[in-house]
Design a protein around this motif. Structure first.
Motif, PDB file in Angstrom:
ATOM      1  N   MET A   1       1.712  -1.930  -7.070  1.00  0.00           N
ATOM      2  CA  MET A   1       3.022  -2.070  -6.513  1.00  0.00           C
ATOM      3  C   MET A   1       3.028  -1.989  -5.012  1.00  0.00           C
ATOM      4  SD  MET A   1       5.176  -3.201  -8.817  1.00  0.00           S
ATOM      5  CE  MET A   1       3.833  -3.538  -9.846  1.00  0.00           C
ATOM      6  N   LEU A   2       3.419  -2.980  -4.095  1.00  0.00           N
ATOM      7  CA  LEU A   2       3.808  -2.255  -2.809  1.00  0.00           C
ATOM      8  C   LEU A   2       5.153  -2.296  -2.565  1.00  0.00           C
ATOM      9  CD1 LEU A   2       0.871  -4.129  -1.212  1.00  0.00           C
ATOM     10  CD2 LEU A   2       0.785  -1.623  -1.547  1.00  0.00           C
ATOM     11  N   PHE A   3       5.739  -1.014  -2.439  1.00  0.00           N
ATOM     12  CA  PHE A   3       7.181  -1.099  -2.137  1.00  0.00           C
ATOM     13  C   PHE A   3       7.237  -1.586  -0.638  1.00  0.00           C
ATOM     14  CE2 PHE A   3      10.727   2.055  -1.670  1.00  0.00           C
ATOM     15  CZ  PHE A   3      10.468   2.191  -0.261  1.00  0.00           C
ATOM     16  N   SER A   4       8.227  -2.245  -0.303  1.00  0.00           N
ATOM     17  CA  SER A   4       8.472  -2.822   1.274  1.00  0.00           C
ATOM     18  C   SER A   4       9.665  -2.379   1.686  1.00  0.00           C
ATOM     19  CB  SER A   4       7.978  -4.019   1.419  1.00  0.00           C
ATOM     20  OG  SER A   4       8.584  -4.945   0.458  1.00  0.00           O
ATOM     21  N   VAL A   5      10.996  -2.342   1.049  1.00  0.00           N
ATOM     22  CA  VAL A   5      12.119  -1.925   1.617  1.00  0.00           C
ATOM     23  C   VAL A   5      13.005  -1.163   0.693  1.00  0.00           C
ATOM     24  CG1 VAL A   5      14.309  -3.157   2.599  1.00  0.00           C
ATOM     25  CG2 VAL A   5      12.180  -4.346   2.586  1.00  0.00           C
ATOM     26  N   ALA A  81       0.998   3.330  -5.079  1.00  0.00           N
ATOM     27  CA  ALA A  81       1.565   2.519  -3.956  1.00  0.00           C
ATOM     28  C   ALA A  81       3.139   2.571  -4.217  1.00  0.00           C
ATOM     29  CB  ALA A  81       0.756   1.182  -3.961  1.00  0.00           C
ATOM     30  N   SER A  82       3.704   3.193  -4.790  1.00  0.00           N
ATOM     31  CA  SER A  82       5.022   3.377  -4.895  1.00  0.00           C
ATOM     32  C   SER A  82       5.632   4.418  -4.841  1.00  0.00           C
ATOM     33  CB  SER A  82       5.840   2.212  -5.811  1.00  0.00           C
ATOM     34  OG  SER A  82       5.822   2.597  -7.170  1.00  0.00           O
ATOM     35  N   ASP A 194       7.117   0.344 -19.598  1.00  0.00           N
ATOM     36  CA  ASP A 194       8.602   0.516 -19.692  1.00  0.00           C
ATOM     37  C   ASP A 194       9.119   0.887 -18.052  1.00  0.00           C
ATOM     38  OD1 ASP A 194       8.601   0.297 -22.383  1.00  0.00           O
ATOM     39  OD2 ASP A 194       8.204   2.447 -22.459  1.00  0.00           O
ATOM     40  N   GLY A 195       8.281   1.497 -17.282  1.00  0.00           N
ATOM     41  CA  GLY A 195       8.834   1.849 -16.235  1.00  0.00           C
ATOM     42  C   GLY A 195       7.335   2.219 -15.182  1.00  0.00           C
ATOM     43  N   ILE A 196       7.881   2.725 -14.260  1.00  0.00           N
ATOM     44  CA  ILE A 196       6.629   3.140 -13.034  1.00  0.00           C
ATOM     45  C   ILE A 196       6.912   4.745 -12.676  1.00  0.00           C
ATOM     46  CG2 ILE A 196       5.836   2.446 -10.944  1.00  0.00           C
ATOM     47  CD1 ILE A 196       7.156  -0.351 -11.279  1.00  0.00           C
ATOM     48  N   LEU A 197       5.706   5.136 -12.420  1.00  0.00           N
ATOM     49  CA  LEU A 197       5.755   6.489 -12.239  1.00  0.00           C
ATOM     50  C   LEU A 197       5.020   6.397 -10.706  1.00  0.00           C
ATOM     51  CD1 LEU A 197       5.374  10.059 -13.875  1.00  0.00           C
ATOM     52  CD2 LEU A 197       4.095   9.389 -11.719  1.00  0.00           C
ATOM     53  N   GLY A 198       5.638   6.359  -9.594  1.00  0.00           N
ATOM     54  CA  GLY A 198       5.119   6.289  -8.334  1.00  0.00           C
ATOM     55  C   GLY A 198       4.553   7.496  -7.905  1.00  0.00           C
ATOM     56  N   LEU A 199       3.252   7.494  -7.311  1.00  0.00           N
ATOM     57  CA  LEU A 199       2.744   8.708  -6.708  1.00  0.00           C
ATOM     58  C   LEU A 199       2.292   8.596  -5.374  1.00  0.00           C
ATOM     59  CD1 LEU A 199       0.132   8.873  -9.850  1.00  0.00           C
ATOM     60  CD2 LEU A 199       1.669  10.735  -9.152  1.00  0.00           C
ATOM     61  N   ALA A 200       3.123   7.737  -4.571  1.00  0.00           N
ATOM     62  CA  ALA A 200       2.947   7.670  -3.114  1.00  0.00           C
ATOM     63  C   ALA A 200       3.399   8.975  -2.297  1.00  0.00           C
ATOM     64  CB  ALA A 200       3.526   6.465  -2.575  1.00  0.00           C
ATOM     65  N   VAL A 290      -4.552   2.093  -1.281  1.00  0.00           N
ATOM     66  CA  VAL A 290      -4.932   2.333  -2.622  1.00  0.00           C
ATOM     67  C   VAL A 290      -3.791   1.985  -3.635  1.00  0.00           C
ATOM     68  CG1 VAL A 290      -5.756   4.092  -4.352  1.00  0.00           C
ATOM     69  CG2 VAL A 290      -6.365   4.151  -1.996  1.00  0.00           C
ATOM     70  N   ASP A 291      -3.925   0.973  -4.572  1.00  0.00           N
ATOM     71  CA  ASP A 291      -2.767   0.590  -5.471  1.00  0.00           C
ATOM     72  C   ASP A 291      -3.152   0.472  -6.767  1.00  0.00           C
ATOM     73  OD1 ASP A 291      -0.623  -0.662  -6.439  1.00  0.00           O
ATOM     74  OD2 ASP A 291      -0.772  -2.429  -5.316  1.00  0.00           O
ATOM     75  N   SER A 292      -2.960   1.481  -7.498  1.00  0.00           N
ATOM     76  CA  SER A 292      -3.301   1.616  -8.906  1.00  0.00           C
ATOM     77  C   SER A 292      -2.371   0.772  -9.630  1.00  0.00           C
ATOM     78  CB  SER A 292      -3.297   2.994  -9.379  1.00  0.00           C
ATOM     79  OG  SER A 292      -2.126   3.505  -9.432  1.00  0.00           O
TER      80      SER A 292
END
Ligand SMILES: *[C@@H]1O[C@H](CO)[C@@H](O)[C@H](O)[C@H]1NC(C)=O
Length: 410
Positions: A1-5, A81-82, A194-200, A290-292
């Motif tokens: 996931m690349l978060f942009s905004v 990456a988020s 279900d969801g995303i655990l962001g580690l950025a 790095v985008d897991s």
């Protein structure tokens, strides 16, 4: 996931999200972190759900976390990456929410509605009641495999726990979860988790209490400020609080995080080669994020145009897809992506196209799991650096074996 905004808005209308769902539950104590040494979480590799617009070869490495008290188990993508813990909120009616398990703040005695500064939405009320002003967060996600789309939500503070797959150890932290009230069909409907655990890094989250790893470190003196990722053909593991040297066949090569203020775990790429021939000189700089959370190697449209004509891949009996290796030259280390890792079932190249603002993301490559699968990747939070090392053959074998599959390792 690349978060942009990420946009923050203060909304006037979302106080009481579902009084009918509210119920009382006994108050329980928050468990102290008990982990000694790294806390290892097992990941399984699962395919994207069928979607009319996309092929289904994309796959994701997902694992379990629990949220709140009593614990609600959620299946999440551990995404480097988020920047948020993103879960569908119990009241969310978007098809992408309904198709997944939703987090219910009303079923948790430790939940609290908060604004981006971490303060209660309504003084004196753990969960807001009636009309109230609160922060609404919009995050745009871009995914090389599933496309781009928005998540809109509110912040709910609660405990998020990681559970060791090897012992009873767990590590918990309380943080502001981004609880989605709306999830766009693309990319969220096809997600098998279900969801995303962001580690950025910190730069990617909205709000004071939203960065998971920072919160985890603040609450635990036992976990070292490192985590490490091993991804096998069928599953993998993520180790929090250190890395397992047995997984590495050589020392880690470390690279400083480039442009750390952006919040990505990104490293400088010196050159990109296909079969030994340079396809990107990187004269204006190249960066590998790095985008897991993506399965393919992702490129901006321009880079894709330069690279694709060089990827002549053939299908050979008994061998599989035969073609040139894509090399990402980091200087002291080359990340190599063999043909089998960038091709689909009929050996056609599957490179993800990144739909990102070329100004802000000039020279960016997304190092999805197709790239990471060949390496152990270590993330050093304290020194803001990323390390790569080849996996030991034993490690590759072990991950295959634990899945009970007959795979020959050559
Ligand atoms: C997650 O939990 C479910 C049941 O709660 C279990 O079936 C599954 O194997 C777990 N997944 C992982 C990767 O541990």
């Amino acid at each position: 996931m690349l978060f942009s905004v990420a946009a923050l808005l203060v909304q006037g209308s979302q106080g009481d999200l579902g009084a009918s769902l509210r119920r009382q539950a006994p108050v329980s104590e928050m468990e102290a972190p008990q982990a000694t040494g790294p806390l290892v979480i097992r990941l399984e590799r699962v395919d994207a759900l069928p979607s009319p617009s996309k092929h289904t070869k994309d796959s994701f490495y997902v694992g379990n976390i629990s949220v709140g008290h009593p614990q609600q188990t959620m299946r999440v993508l551990f995404d480097t990456a988020s920047g948020h813990v993103l879960l569908p909120h119990r009241v969310c009616k978007s098809p992408a929410c309904v198709a997944h398990k939703r987090y219910s703040p009303w079923e948790s005695t430790t939940s609290a509605d908060v604004n981006e500064d971490g303060q209660a939405v309504q003084a004196g009320h753990r969960l807001a009641k009636g009309p109230a002003k609160r922060t609404e967060v919009t995050v745009e996600f871009t995914q090389a495999d599933l496309g781009s789309g928005e998540a809109k939500g509110v912040l709910v503070r609660d405990d998020v726990c990681l559970h060791s797959s090897e012992s009873n150890a767990q590590a918990c932290t309380d943080l502001a979860i981004l609880a989605a009230l709306k999830l766009a069909d693309q990319p969220f409907l096809a997600m098998p988790h279900d969801g995303i655990l962001g580690l950025a890094l910190q730069g990617l989250s909205a709000g004071a209490l939203s960065t998971f790893y920072e919160r985890l470190m603040a609450g635990s003196r036992r976990l070292l400020p490192h985590f490490g990722l091993t991804l096998g053909p069928n599953g993998g593991e993520i180790a929090f609080g250190g890395h397992d040297r047995e997984r590495l066949s050589g020392p880690l090569s470390w690279f400083p995080v480039a442009k750390p203020e952006q919040g990505f775990w990104q490293v400088e790429i010196k050159k990109v080669k296909v079969g030994g021939v340079v396809v990107d000189e990187c004269s204006e700089g190249c960066f590998g994020i790095v985008d897991s959370g993506s399965s393919s190697l992702g490129m901006l449209p321009q880079a894709l145009q330069r690279t694709l004509p060089n990827l002549h891949v053939t299908s050979e009996e008994f061998v599989g897809c035969v073609g040139p290796v894509i090399e990402l030259d980091l200087g002291a280390f080359d990340l190599e992506v063999p043909a089998k890792d960038y091709t689909g079932q009929s050996c056609q190249p599957e490179i993800g196209s990144l739909d990102l603002d070329p100004k802000a993301f000039n020279g960016v490559y997304a190092l999805g799991t197709a790239v990471l699968r060949n390496y152990y990747t270590a993330f050093d939070w304290a020194k803001a650096r990323v390390g790569f090392a080849p996996l030991t053959l034993d490690q590759a074998r072990k991950i295959r074996k634990t899945k009970g599959e007959q795979v020959f390792v050559v």
